[in-house]
Scaffold this motif. Structure first.
Motif, PDB file in Angstrom:
ATOM      1  N   TYR A 140      13.863 102.459  99.369  1.00 41.45           N
ATOM      2  CA  TYR A 140      13.442 101.819  98.122  1.00 41.45           C
ATOM      3  C   TYR A 140      14.621 101.327  97.295  1.00 41.45           C
ATOM      4  O   TYR A 140      14.453 100.513  96.390  1.00 41.45           O
ATOM      5  CB  TYR A 140      12.566 102.763  97.290  1.00 41.45           C
ATOM      6  CG  TYR A 140      11.146 102.834  97.796  1.00 41.45           C
ATOM      7  CD1 TYR A 140      10.349 101.696  97.803  1.00 41.45           C
ATOM      8  CD2 TYR A 140      10.603 104.019  98.270  1.00 41.45           C
ATOM      9  CE1 TYR A 140       9.050 101.738  98.264  1.00 41.45           C
ATOM     10  CE2 TYR A 140       9.293 104.075  98.724  1.00 41.45           C
ATOM     11  CZ  TYR A 140       8.522 102.932  98.718  1.00 41.45           C
ATOM     12  OH  TYR A 140       7.240 102.978  99.180  1.00 41.45           O
ATOM     13  N   VAL A 148       7.063  95.448  99.891  1.00 43.04           N
ATOM     14  CA  VAL A 148       5.679  94.970  99.911  1.00 43.04           C
ATOM     15  C   VAL A 148       5.624  93.469 100.127  1.00 43.04           C
ATOM     16  O   VAL A 148       6.484  92.742  99.644  1.00 43.04           O
ATOM     17  CB  VAL A 148       4.995  95.307  98.564  1.00 43.04           C
ATOM     18  CG1 VAL A 148       3.499  95.080  98.651  1.00 43.04           C
ATOM     19  CG2 VAL A 148       5.284  96.735  98.137  1.00 43.04           C
ATOM     20  N   THR A 173      -0.303  95.248 100.483  1.00 42.58           N
ATOM     21  CA  THR A 173      -1.176  96.129  99.692  1.00 42.58           C
ATOM     22  C   THR A 173      -2.310  95.315  99.067  1.00 42.58           C
ATOM     23  O   THR A 173      -2.239  94.074  98.991  1.00 42.58           O
ATOM     24  CB  THR A 173      -0.369  96.795  98.571  1.00 42.58           C
ATOM     25  OG1 THR A 173       0.226  95.774  97.783  1.00 42.58           O
ATOM     26  CG2 THR A 173       0.701  97.704  99.139  1.00 42.58           C
ATOM     27  N   PRO A 229      -3.376  94.579  95.986  1.00 44.00           N
ATOM     28  CA  PRO A 229      -3.149  93.526  94.980  1.00 44.00           C
ATOM     29  C   PRO A 229      -2.431  92.301  95.539  1.00 44.00           C
ATOM     30  O   PRO A 229      -2.513  91.215  94.956  1.00 44.00           O
ATOM     31  CB  PRO A 229      -2.305  94.221  93.902  1.00 44.00           C
ATOM     32  CG  PRO A 229      -1.835  95.491  94.490  1.00 44.00           C
ATOM     33  CD  PRO A 229      -2.758  95.855  95.607  1.00 44.00           C
ATOM     34  N   GLU A 230      -1.732  92.474  96.664  1.00 46.12           N
ATOM     35  CA  GLU A 230      -1.058  91.324  97.299  1.00 46.12           C
ATOM     36  C   GLU A 230      -2.041  90.527  98.148  1.00 46.12           C
ATOM     37  O   GLU A 230      -1.763  89.402  98.533  1.00 46.12           O
ATOM     38  CB  GLU A 230       0.085  91.817  98.193  1.00 46.12           C
ATOM     39  CG  GLU A 230       1.162  92.627  97.466  1.00 46.12           C
ATOM     40  CD  GLU A 230       2.092  91.755  96.633  1.00 46.12           C
ATOM     41  OE1 GLU A 230       2.198  90.558  96.944  1.00 46.12           O
ATOM     42  OE2 GLU A 230       2.696  92.283  95.670  1.00 46.12           O
ATOM     43  N   GLU A 270       1.618 102.366  84.744  1.00 41.83           N
ATOM     44  CA  GLU A 270       1.431 102.193  86.184  1.00 41.83           C
ATOM     45  C   GLU A 270       2.543 102.918  86.931  1.00 41.83           C
ATOM     46  O   GLU A 270       3.723 102.803  86.602  1.00 41.83           O
ATOM     47  CB  GLU A 270       1.412 100.702  86.589  1.00 41.83           C
ATOM     48  CG  GLU A 270       1.110 100.579  88.085  1.00 41.83           C
ATOM     49  CD  GLU A 270       0.908  99.153  88.584  1.00 41.83           C
ATOM     50  OE1 GLU A 270       1.093  98.190  87.812  1.00 41.83           O
ATOM     51  OE2 GLU A 270       0.559  99.027  89.785  1.00 41.83           O
ATOM     52  N   PRO A 291       4.644 100.162  90.539  1.00 39.07           N
ATOM     53  CA  PRO A 291       3.963  98.855  90.414  1.00 39.07           C
ATOM     54  C   PRO A 291       4.337  97.819  91.478  1.00 39.07           C
ATOM     55  O   PRO A 291       3.799  96.708  91.431  1.00 39.07           O
ATOM     56  CB  PRO A 291       4.401  98.357  89.024  1.00 39.07           C
ATOM     57  CG  PRO A 291       5.012  99.526  88.336  1.00 39.07           C
ATOM     58  CD  PRO A 291       5.567 100.407  89.409  1.00 39.07           C
ATOM     59  N   GLY A 292       5.213  98.156  92.416  1.00 39.60           N
ATOM     60  CA  GLY A 292       5.530  97.201  93.487  1.00 39.60           C
ATOM     61  C   GLY A 292       6.083  95.909  92.918  1.00 39.60           C
ATOM     62  O   GLY A 292       7.020  95.912  92.122  1.00 39.60           O
ATOM     63  N   ILE A 337       6.567 103.040  85.742  1.00 34.55           N
ATOM     64  CA  ILE A 337       7.362 104.103  86.360  1.00 34.55           C
ATOM     65  C   ILE A 337       7.698 103.639  87.767  1.00 34.55           C
ATOM     66  O   ILE A 337       6.807 103.488  88.612  1.00 34.55           O
ATOM     67  CB  ILE A 337       6.566 105.423  86.358  1.00 34.55           C
ATOM     68  CG1 ILE A 337       6.334 105.855  84.904  1.00 34.55           C
ATOM     69  CG2 ILE A 337       7.310 106.507  87.151  1.00 34.55           C
ATOM     70  CD1 ILE A 337       5.259 106.889  84.713  1.00 34.55           C
ATOM     71  N   ALA A 368      10.809 103.722  90.906  1.00 34.36           N
ATOM     72  CA  ALA A 368      12.075 104.291  91.386  1.00 34.36           C
ATOM     73  C   ALA A 368      13.049 103.219  91.847  1.00 34.36           C
ATOM     74  O   ALA A 368      14.261 103.413  91.784  1.00 34.36           O
ATOM     75  CB  ALA A 368      11.794 105.258  92.530  1.00 34.36           C
ATOM     76  N   SER A 369      12.544 102.097  92.336  1.00 24.81           N
ATOM     77  CA  SER A 369      13.412 101.124  92.985  1.00 24.81           C
ATOM     78  C   SER A 369      14.005 100.128  91.986  1.00 24.81           C
ATOM     79  O   SER A 369      13.272  99.429  91.279  1.00 24.81           O
ATOM     80  CB  SER A 369      12.606 100.363  94.042  1.00 24.81           C
ATOM     81  OG  SER A 369      13.151  99.078  94.233  1.00 24.81           O
ATOM     82  N   LEU A 396      12.738  96.567  92.710  1.00 22.47           N
ATOM     83  CA  LEU A 396      11.385  96.272  92.233  1.00 22.47           C
ATOM     84  C   LEU A 396      11.305  96.287  90.710  1.00 22.47           C
ATOM     85  O   LEU A 396      10.550  95.519  90.120  1.00 22.47           O
ATOM     86  CB  LEU A 396      10.387  97.273  92.842  1.00 22.47           C
ATOM     87  CG  LEU A 396      10.192  97.109  94.362  1.00 22.47           C
ATOM     88  CD1 LEU A 396       9.293  98.204  94.912  1.00 22.47           C
ATOM     89  CD2 LEU A 396       9.601  95.740  94.680  1.00 22.47           C
ATOM     90  N   ALA A 419       3.530 107.544  99.153  1.00 23.09           N
ATOM     91  CA  ALA A 419       4.987 107.439  99.306  1.00 23.09           C
ATOM     92  C   ALA A 419       5.699 108.720  98.867  1.00 23.09           C
ATOM     93  O   ALA A 419       6.914 108.817  98.984  1.00 23.09           O
ATOM     94  CB  ALA A 419       5.513 106.258  98.494  1.00 23.09           C
TER      95      ALA A 419
HETATM   96  N1  SAH Z   1       1.419  99.594  93.725  1.00 24.53           N
HETATM   97  C1  SAH Z   1       2.100  98.537  94.455  1.00 24.53           C
HETATM   98  C2  SAH Z   1       3.249  99.026  95.350  1.00 24.53           C
HETATM   99  C3  SAH Z   1       2.933 100.127  96.321  1.00 24.53           C
HETATM  100  S1  SAH Z   1       4.383 100.610  97.248  1.00 24.53           S
HETATM  101  C4  SAH Z   1       1.092  97.735  95.250  1.00 24.53           C
HETATM  102  O1  SAH Z   1      -0.050  98.170  95.356  1.00 24.53           O
HETATM  103  O2  SAH Z   1       1.442  96.679  95.767  1.00 24.53           O
HETATM  104  C5  SAH Z   1       4.907 102.090  96.427  1.00 24.53           C
HETATM  105  C6  SAH Z   1       5.533 101.844  95.099  1.00 24.53           C
HETATM  106  O3  SAH Z   1       5.918 103.097  94.527  1.00 24.53           O
HETATM  107  C7  SAH Z   1       6.793 101.013  95.119  1.00 24.53           C
HETATM  108  O4  SAH Z   1       6.834 100.254  93.937  1.00 24.53           O
HETATM  109  C8  SAH Z   1       7.883 102.083  95.159  1.00 24.53           C
HETATM  110  O5  SAH Z   1       9.145 101.616  94.798  1.00 24.53           O
HETATM  111  C9  SAH Z   1       7.318 103.095  94.207  1.00 24.53           C
HETATM  112  N2  SAH Z   1       7.771 104.476  94.352  1.00 24.53           N
HETATM  113  C10 SAH Z   1       7.780 105.212  95.489  1.00 24.53           C
HETATM  114  N3  SAH Z   1       8.167 106.475  95.230  1.00 24.53           N
HETATM  115  C11 SAH Z   1       8.396 106.541  93.895  1.00 24.53           C
HETATM  116  C12 SAH Z   1       8.801 107.587  93.016  1.00 24.53           C
HETATM  117  N4  SAH Z   1       9.061 108.805  93.462  1.00 24.53           N
HETATM  118  N5  SAH Z   1       8.900 107.289  91.701  1.00 24.53           N
HETATM  119  C13 SAH Z   1       8.643 106.054  91.224  1.00 24.53           C
HETATM  120  N6  SAH Z   1       8.256 105.033  92.014  1.00 24.53           N
HETATM  121  C14 SAH Z   1       8.139 105.259  93.334  1.00 24.53           C
END
Ligand code: SAH
Length: 370
Positions: free
Chosen positions: A38, A44, A52, A54-55, A85, A88-89, A116, A118-119, A122, A160
């Motif tokens: 990440y 995504v 996913t 929403p995409e 959220e 949020p990808g 919120i 992590a990446s 993104l 994840a």
């Molecule tokens: N919700 C989006 C993306 C899903 S992918 C969609 O439906 O398209 C998983 C998402 O969670 C990515 O944005 C990834 O970077 C984030 N993520 C994964 N582990 C995380 C963590 N521990 N804390 C915050 N974000 C995290």
């Protein structure tokens, strides 16, 4: 830093400090600040590693926006409301959500958006696509303002989170660990049998035969407990949608994906996405123990249909070209069809106790009580 470097670094770490739990391996592979998946990738989308809801269809985020608007009316139209959220990808769900929310102007105006994520890759994309909504980025749900009512959405977030794998031994359970072989390659090994590990296995699965694998997700349990505690003392709800099972079941389900293809879980740390099926029963138990009401899970197809997915499709199709219409129709089919995402994916809601049935969950008995 390349993924080969991350694999080498993980191997060296294990040689120095001993084997890692699957959860610790997953955390390093996904979130290592230099080589983690990440930290470096756009996971995504068509050019990423997986796609996913929403995409696939704008209807997904729109219906979730309307679900929250409906909830907002039921809890007395508070202003302000924290809209959060998790993961949020690329921000697609939230873009569609906010557009739909704007059809109820007082609701849209009450929303304060918190993300919120992590990446860093993104986060930058979310900031760009959602700039008009002035999102605030916080580290975790502990970073959300404690006072106002909370509405939280999380699509494909829980899958994840790092899981531990417990393996039934001869008498007790053991933990599957990641070690290195003589050629410094990452391999799975079994730790010692321990009664303490047996206690981590859901009661319903403890009697499984030797060799059975059960996955537990401490991070999801902690999240459910924290949300449950918040909803017990302040109004709000969380909608989580993901692929997973209910009730708890044996695994293993942990899988690695690269460019939409499965690869070995240990083969490409940092280059492949890692995710596991969500145990909705365990998530519900933690939330309920902390004081939340639990709704569902219901299959995604049934949930979206109950929220009016077909009617929304009809309205969009009226204004669309034939080519656009075909895309809208096939996108929604993919989300709803039981043979595609309609059944494997499930929606579950946590809420403050005492709310009347939440939209989409009206016919579903709550997971509570049994
Ligand atoms: N919700 C989006 C993306 C899903 S992918 C969609 O439906 O398209 C998983 C998402 O969670 C990515 O944005 C990834 O970077 C984030 N993520 C994964 N582990 C995380 C963590 N521990 N804390 C915050 N974000 C995290």
């Amino acid at each position: 830093m390349s993924a080969a470097d991350l694999a080498t670094r993980i191997a060296r770490h294990i040689q120095r400090h001993g084997p890692l739990s699957v959860a610790a391996f997953m955390a390093m592979a996904l979130h290592d600040p230099r080589g983690g998946y990440y930290a470096r990738h756009e996971p995504v989308g068509r050019t990423g590693d997986f796609i996913t809801a929403p995409e696939i269809s704008q209807i997904f985020g729109e219906l979730i926006g309307l679900w929250c608007a409906d909830l907002w009316q039921r809890i007395g139209r508070p202003d302000p409301v924290i809209l959060a959220e998790l993961g949020p990808g690329r921000g697609a769900l939230m873009q569609d959500f906010l557009r739909a929310a704007a059809t109820v102007p007082a609701f849209r105006q009450a929303l304060r958006l918190y993300l919120i994520e992590a990446s860093p890759v993104l986060r930058a994309e979310q900031q760009r696509r959602l700039a008009a909504a002035e999102p605030q980025f916080v580290e975790g749900i502990e970073g959300l303002p404690p006072g106002p009512p909370l509405m939280l959405v999380a699509n494909e977030f829980l899958d994840a989170l790092p899981i531990r794998q417990l393996v039934r031994g001869r008498l007790e359970w053991t933990e599957r660990l990641v070690a290195v072989d003589d050629a410094s390659r990452l391999v799975f090994v079994s730790g010692p049998e321990s009664p303490a590990l047996s206690l981590l296995v859901p009661l319903t699965l403890r009697g499984l035969p030797p060799g059975a694998v059960v996955e537990i997700c401490p991070a999801a349990a902690a999240l459910a407990a924290a949300l449950g505690e918040r909803f017990a003392r302040a109004p709000g709800a969380a909608l989580v949608i993901d692929y997973g099972y209910f009730p708890s079941a044996a695994g293993p389900t942990l899988a690695a994906l690269r460019h939409h293809r499965p690869v070995g879980v240990l083969d490409e740390p940092g280059n492949a996405d890692l995710s596991a099926h969500v145990d909705f029963a365990a998530f519900a138990d933690s939330a309920r123990s902390a004081g939340a009401a639990v709704w569902g899970p219901v299959p995604q197809g049934r949930f979206l249909t109950a929220l009016g997915a077909e009617a929304r499709l009809g309205r969009l199709a009226e204004r669309a070209s034939p080519a656009q219409r075909a895309l809208l129709e096939s996108g929604l089919r993919r989300l709803i069809d039981p043979a595609e995402m309609g059944n494997l994916f499930k929606a579950m809601a946590l809420s403050s106790p005492g709310l009347p049935a939440l939209a989409g969950f009206a016919e579903a008995s709550t997971a509570g009580g049994e």
